[in-house]
Design a protein around this motif. Structure first.
Motif, PDB file in Angstrom:
ATOM      1  N   GLU A  19      27.970  58.536   7.526  1.00 17.91           N
ATOM      2  CA  GLU A  19      26.999  57.292   7.168  1.00 17.91           C
ATOM      3  C   GLU A  19      26.903  56.293   8.573  1.00 17.91           C
ATOM      4  OE1 GLU A  19      27.559  56.416   3.472  1.00 17.91           O
ATOM      5  OE2 GLU A  19      25.907  58.069   2.585  1.00 17.91           O
ATOM      6  N   GLN A  20      28.476  55.919   9.096  1.00 16.43           N
ATOM      7  CA  GLN A  20      28.300  54.546  10.009  1.00 16.43           C
ATOM      8  C   GLN A  20      28.186  55.136  11.338  1.00 16.43           C
ATOM      9  OE1 GLN A  20      32.224  53.673  10.251  1.00 16.43           O
ATOM     10  NE2 GLN A  20      31.940  52.629   7.768  1.00 16.43           N
ATOM     11  N   GLN A  21      28.586  56.724  12.274  1.00 11.64           N
ATOM     12  CA  GLN A  21      27.646  56.993  12.736  1.00 11.64           C
ATOM     13  C   GLN A  21      26.575  57.459  12.437  1.00 11.64           C
ATOM     14  OE1 GLN A  21      29.867  57.231  15.641  1.00 11.64           O
ATOM     15  NE2 GLN A  21      30.847  56.205  15.073  1.00 11.64           N
ATOM     16  N   ILE A  22      25.838  57.946  11.590  1.00 10.92           N
ATOM     17  CA  ILE A  22      24.001  58.039  11.533  1.00 10.92           C
ATOM     18  C   ILE A  22      23.599  56.871  10.908  1.00 10.92           C
ATOM     19  CG2 ILE A  22      22.563  60.358  11.035  1.00 10.92           C
ATOM     20  CD1 ILE A  22      26.446  61.674  12.011  1.00 10.92           C
ATOM     21  N   ILE A  23      22.963  56.667  11.593  1.00  6.91           N
ATOM     22  CA  ILE A  23      22.538  55.212  10.612  1.00  6.91           C
ATOM     23  C   ILE A  23      20.971  55.827   9.971  1.00  6.91           C
ATOM     24  CG2 ILE A  23      21.455  53.080  10.872  1.00  6.91           C
ATOM     25  CD1 ILE A  23      25.070  52.869  11.211  1.00  6.91           C
ATOM     26  N   GLY A  24      21.203  55.460   8.578  1.00  6.93           N
ATOM     27  CA  GLY A  24      20.140  55.306   8.035  1.00  6.93           C
ATOM     28  C   GLY A  24      19.362  57.624   7.623  1.00  6.93           C
ATOM     29  N   GLN A  25      20.835  57.732   7.897  1.00  7.21           N
ATOM     30  CA  GLN A  25      19.845  58.915   8.336  1.00  7.21           C
ATOM     31  C   GLN A  25      20.660  59.392   6.834  1.00  7.21           C
ATOM     32  OE1 GLN A  25      17.610  60.781   8.880  1.00  7.21           O
ATOM     33  NE2 GLN A  25      17.007  60.157  10.404  1.00  7.21           N
ATOM     34  N   LEU A 187      20.085  50.265  16.918  1.00  2.24           N
ATOM     35  CA  LEU A 187      20.416  49.737  18.199  1.00  2.24           C
ATOM     36  C   LEU A 187      21.713  48.292  18.043  1.00  2.24           C
ATOM     37  CD1 LEU A 187      16.943  47.262  17.992  1.00  2.24           C
ATOM     38  CD2 LEU A 187      17.923  48.861  19.595  1.00  2.24           C
ATOM     39  N   GLN A 188      21.941  47.792  17.592  1.00  2.00           N
ATOM     40  CA  GLN A 188      23.321  47.440  16.627  1.00  2.00           C
ATOM     41  C   GLN A 188      25.129  48.116  17.380  1.00  2.00           C
ATOM     42  OE1 GLN A 188      23.760  45.317  13.419  1.00  2.00           O
ATOM     43  NE2 GLN A 188      21.954  44.155  13.804  1.00  2.00           N
ATOM     44  N   VAL A 189      25.093  48.837  16.704  1.00  2.00           N
ATOM     45  CA  VAL A 189      25.929  49.955  17.291  1.00  2.00           C
ATOM     46  C   VAL A 189      25.606  50.698  18.464  1.00  2.00           C
ATOM     47  CG1 VAL A 189      26.165  52.422  16.039  1.00  2.00           C
ATOM     48  CG2 VAL A 189      25.908  50.596  14.116  1.00  2.00           C
ATOM     49  N   VAL A 190      24.749  50.960  18.531  1.00  2.00           N
ATOM     50  CA  VAL A 190      24.768  51.812  19.852  1.00  2.00           C
ATOM     51  C   VAL A 190      25.148  51.072  21.043  1.00  2.00           C
ATOM     52  CG1 VAL A 190      23.081  52.439  22.301  1.00  2.00           C
ATOM     53  CG2 VAL A 190      22.632  53.552  19.419  1.00  2.00           C
ATOM     54  N   ARG A 191      24.536  49.299  21.028  1.00  2.14           N
ATOM     55  CA  ARG A 191      24.683  48.744  22.194  1.00  2.14           C
ATOM     56  C   ARG A 191      26.749  48.534  21.761  1.00  2.14           C
ATOM     57  NH1 ARG A 191      21.000  45.289  20.507  1.00  2.14           N
ATOM     58  NH2 ARG A 191      22.567  43.315  18.506  1.00  2.14           N
ATOM     59  N   HIS A 192      27.473  48.203  20.373  1.00  2.03           N
ATOM     60  CA  HIS A 192      28.657  47.950  20.383  1.00  2.03           C
ATOM     61  C   HIS A 192      29.021  49.167  21.543  1.00  2.03           C
ATOM     62  CE1 HIS A 192      32.396  47.023  19.211  1.00  2.03           C
ATOM     63  NE2 HIS A 192      32.816  48.920  18.631  1.00  2.03           N
ATOM     64  N   GLU A 193      28.902  50.491  20.925  1.00  2.00           N
ATOM     65  CA  GLU A 193      29.433  51.751  21.291  1.00  2.00           C
ATOM     66  C   GLU A 193      29.101  51.283  23.200  1.00  2.00           C
ATOM     67  OE1 GLU A 193      27.346  55.158  19.864  1.00  2.00           O
ATOM     68  OE2 GLU A 193      28.191  54.724  18.268  1.00  2.00           O
ATOM     69  N   ALA A 194      28.375  51.207  23.854  1.00  5.98           N
ATOM     70  CA  ALA A 194      27.975  50.684  25.154  1.00  5.98           C
ATOM     71  C   ALA A 194      29.168  50.145  25.773  1.00  5.98           C
ATOM     72  CB  ALA A 194      26.932  50.007  25.635  1.00  5.98           C
ATOM     73  N   LEU A 195      29.419  49.298  24.837  1.00  4.20           N
ATOM     74  CA  LEU A 195      30.169  47.921  25.385  1.00  4.20           C
ATOM     75  C   LEU A 195      31.913  48.351  25.324  1.00  4.20           C
ATOM     76  CD1 LEU A 195      28.956  44.503  23.756  1.00  4.20           C
ATOM     77  CD2 LEU A 195      28.996  44.978  26.164  1.00  4.20           C
ATOM     78  N   CYS A 196      32.013  49.246  24.345  1.00  8.73           N
ATOM     79  CA  CYS A 196      33.455  49.492  23.868  1.00  8.73           C
ATOM     80  C   CYS A 196      33.541  50.418  25.400  1.00  8.73           C
ATOM     81  CB  CYS A 196      33.716  50.480  23.131  1.00  8.73           C
ATOM     82  SG  CYS A 196      33.866  49.562  22.115  1.00  8.73           S
ATOM     83  N   ALA A 197      32.119  51.658  25.653  1.00 11.83           N
ATOM     84  CA  ALA A 197      32.620  52.482  27.269  1.00 11.83           C
ATOM     85  C   ALA A 197      32.540  51.050  28.887  1.00 11.83           C
ATOM     86  CB  ALA A 197      31.137  52.945  27.816  1.00 11.83           C
TER      87      ALA A 197
END
Length: 327
Positions: A19-25, A187-197
């Motif tokens: 649920e933390q990876q697939i938001i809103g589903q 948006l927040q989760v994807v942004r965080h993942e991009a920064l980590c990468a």
């Protein structure tokens, strides 16, 4: 902590991580776990970009299992799925080279873009848990889950799945757009993942659910109490899809073909899994009502008049559930 509590905590943690990876589903996450626990296969339908691929990849990462994605295209051949015999001229012998179906978790992406021969090869793998090349059949891994996707748009150049293959899927889930709050969280989760990468940060390795735990959970689920009244309720729902006239002429004028026995099996197993995930040792009518639409949506065929009037299988199922008295 008892072994039973440890097992349920493992799946609770897996659900939380998904649920933390697939938001809103949340429904999609729940249906993925139900399919895994029922030893079934899942068909997802939804517009592009709704985290269908991300969902199955996240599930595979949370399991002690390997994953493979197959992009279905019109030029795909059955051997691209099953593998093929390779000839060795130096010895004059053949050896079998395994195809991508010999993985635990399979994503069949845009399955309706592949021709009938490829779909039939996947059908054998899903139903028989084996693939046949030449005169030899090869067993697939004990843990084997197919999640197929199809888009409701861009239907040109597609090959609609035949009813026989649709019936092999435990559930048919329709994925809709996330709400406004979930969109912001994405948006927040994807942004965080991009920064980590960009910073080359390795994500924290989580404890995975083992295959032994999956098999143990399946055994526990099949031992849950199912009252005779609830079992009869499931049978009555299936019978109503076959003989809809007993609950009104309107239903009878919509349905051309009802659900097969696999529909009843799918409802029962999914309802059992719902009860187990809710940490109950018995199945309720509410569990049946929760899973029935996804278990029946692809098993009810409408007649021409119903389709012309814009009637959907979901409307038929809603009316059936409203008509059949619950125990």
């Amino acid at each position: 902590m008892s072994s039973e509590n440890i097992l349920k905590e493992a799946f609770t943690q897996l659900c939380r991580e998904l649920e933390q990876q697939i938001i809103g589903q949340r429904v999609l996450v729940q249906r993925l776990l139900l399919t895994l626990l029922c030893d079934g296969h899942l068909l997802l339908e939804g517009a592009p970009g709704l985290a269908k691929t991300r969902a199955i990849k996240s599930l595979a990462r949370g399991l002690e299992a390997d994953f493979h994605r197959i992009q279905f295209t019109p030029d795909l051949l059955p051997a691209d799925l099953t593998g093929s015999d390779v000839y060795h001229p130096e010895t004059g012998s053949f050896s079998f080279n395994e195809g991508p179906l010999f993985h635990n978790v399979i994503l069949a992406d845009e399955i309706n873009r592949a021709p009938a021969k490829v779909q039939s090869a996947l059908l054998e793998a899903m139903e028989e848990r084996q693939v046949t090349v030449g005169a030899t059949s090869y067993p697939l891994p004990p843990l084997f889950l197919v999640m197929a996707t199809q888009n409701p748009i861009e239907q040109e150049g597609t090959y609609p799945l035949p009813e026989a293959q649709l019936d092999r899927f435990l559930l048919h889930v329709r994925v809709d757009y996330p709400d406004r709050h979930a969109s912001r969280k994405i948006l927040q989760v994807v942004r965080h993942e991009a920064l980590c990468a960009l910073e080359h940060k390795v994500p924290l390795e989580l404890r995975k659910v083992t295959q032994k735990q999956v098999f143990t959970a399946r055994r526990e689920i099949m031992q849950l109490h199912l009252a005779e009244a609830v079992e009869e309720y499931i049978v009555e729902i299936i019978e109503t899809t076959r003989n809809p006239g007993q609950y009104g002429q309107e239903l009878s004028s919509w349905i051309r073909w009802g659900a097969s026995p696999r529909g009843a099996i799918a409802i029962e197993r999914a309802a059992r899994s719902m009860a187990w995930l809710a940490e109950r040792d018995f199945v309720t009518p509410e569990d049946v009502q929760n899973v029935a639409p996804d278990a029946l949506r692809h098993r009810i065929l409408l007649n021409y008049e119903a389709e012309a009037d814009g009637i959907t299988a979901q409307q038929c199922i809603d009316q059936i559930l409203a008509s059949v008295p619950a125990p």
